[in-house]
Design an enzyme around this catalytic site. Structure first.
Site, PDB file in Angstrom:
ATOM      1  N   GLY A 120     -10.932   8.310  31.458  1.00  0.00           N
ATOM      2  CA  GLY A 120     -12.207   7.671  31.744  1.00  0.00           C
ATOM      3  C   GLY A 120     -12.092   6.181  31.970  1.00  0.00           C
ATOM      4  O   GLY A 120     -12.876   5.584  32.712  1.00  0.00           O
ATOM      5  N   GLU A 123     -11.068   5.797  35.494  1.00  0.00           N
ATOM      6  CA  GLU A 123     -12.238   6.127  36.317  1.00  0.00           C
ATOM      7  C   GLU A 123     -13.258   4.985  36.305  1.00  0.00           C
ATOM      8  O   GLU A 123     -13.882   4.693  37.337  1.00  0.00           O
ATOM      9  CB  GLU A 123     -12.863   7.431  35.810  1.00  0.00           C
ATOM     10  CG  GLU A 123     -11.983   8.634  36.110  1.00  0.00           C
ATOM     11  CD  GLU A 123     -12.389   9.888  35.349  1.00  0.00           C
ATOM     12  OE1 GLU A 123     -12.543  10.929  35.985  1.00  0.00           O
ATOM     13  OE2 GLU A 123     -12.559   9.808  34.117  1.00  0.00           O
ATOM     14  N   GLU A 143      -5.778  13.838  31.956  1.00  0.00           N
ATOM     15  CA  GLU A 143      -6.619  14.932  31.460  1.00  0.00           C
ATOM     16  C   GLU A 143      -5.922  16.286  31.509  1.00  0.00           C
ATOM     17  O   GLU A 143      -6.184  17.164  30.671  1.00  0.00           O
ATOM     18  CB  GLU A 143      -7.931  14.995  32.272  1.00  0.00           C
ATOM     19  CG  GLU A 143      -8.892  13.847  32.009  1.00  0.00           C
ATOM     20  CD  GLU A 143      -8.658  12.646  32.911  1.00  0.00           C
ATOM     21  OE1 GLU A 143      -9.527  11.762  32.963  1.00  0.00           O
ATOM     22  OE2 GLU A 143      -7.584  12.585  33.579  1.00  0.00           O
TER      23      GLU A 143
END
Length: 269
Positions: A120, A123, A143
């Protein structure tokens, strides 16, 4: 934003807001957790983003992490572990909503990546318009090693930045890349020594803040349209935006200043 997330915003210090002239710096502030992105932090980030995007005195936004180790080391695994299929979809949708707010911001947003930007965190960095990194920064989408896929936009933004083949390699392997490699493949714009990252980012942000705000916004809008439409549609949108900016006072000021050999003063009008 639901009641749970609103309650976090009122009391949370998981994101710090510091205004430095026309530049707003948002600092992710969970250093003991490597700034992992839990619901509390994302809610605070969303609230602060709305504040600075709506504030006309703010012209550029910088996002960074607290502590020497991490920008953001990913989503909070404890929160993620508790999700089922329905909760997982909401989990992803919430993060995507916050990151879409960044990507579609009318003001430039720069990620100052001071350490690990994983999952994240990567991202989040990719949702910013530019990424400046310290020499110690590391990027990755690990992930797959948790038996899951990126959920905050990694499968969509990474291919757009580095190309499909490289994105597939990174997403399937879960490997981290160091700052020089991230720069080489187009994931990072600039690299600085760790102790100079924030100062250099601030200097660049201040330079952007001195430019015509409406033109900055139009540039961002035009480039975003390029990624969403055909070339002909993009050219049509660019011409419309060009015409719109030609009707602004800042355009007249900029061209007057050029002809008069002086520095322009832009007001956002």
């Amino acid at each position: 934003m639901d009641a749970l997330h609103r309650s976090f915003v009122v009391m949370s210090d998981t994101v710090l807001l510091d205004r430095r002239g026309a530049v707003a710096v948002l600092t992710l502030n969970r250093p003991d957790k490597l700034n992992a992105l839990n619901a509390e932090l994302l809610s605070a980030l969303e609230a602060h983003l709305h504040t600075v995007i709506d504030d006309r005195s703010v012209r550029v936004i910088v996002i960074t992490g607290s502590g020497p180790k991490a920008f953001a080391a990913g989503a909070d695994i404890a929160e993620l572990h508790a999700q089922d299929a329905y909760g997982g979809r909401l989990f992803a949708a919430f993060g995507q909503r916050v990151f879409n707010l960044i990507e579609r911001s009318a003001k430039p947003v720069i990620a100052a990546v001071n350490g690990f930007a994983l999952g994240g965190g990567c991202e989040l960095a990719m949702s910013c318009h530019m990424r400046f990194a310290s020499e110690t920064a590391r990027f990755g989408q690990p992930e797959i090693n948790l038996g899951i896929i990126p959920g905050y936009g990694g499968t969509q933004r990474l291919p757009r930045l580095v190309g499909q083949a490289k994105a597939i390699e990174l997403i399937l392997s879960g490997d981290m890349v160091q700052a020089p490699e991230a720069h080489r493949i187009g994931l990072v714009n600039r690299i600085y020594p760790a102790d100079a990252l924030l100062a250099e980012t601030q200097t660049f942000a201040e330079a952007l803040a001195g430019k015509a705000p409406l033109a900055l916004t139009a540039c961002l809008e035009a480039v975003q349209i390029a990624g969403d439409t055909s070339l002909l549609e993009g050219l049509h949108a660019e011409a419309n935006l060009f015409g719109r900016i030609c009707g602004t006072a800042d355009f007249k000021e900029g061209t007057d200043a050029f002809l008069q050999k002086r520095t322009p003063t832009f007001t956002g009008a």
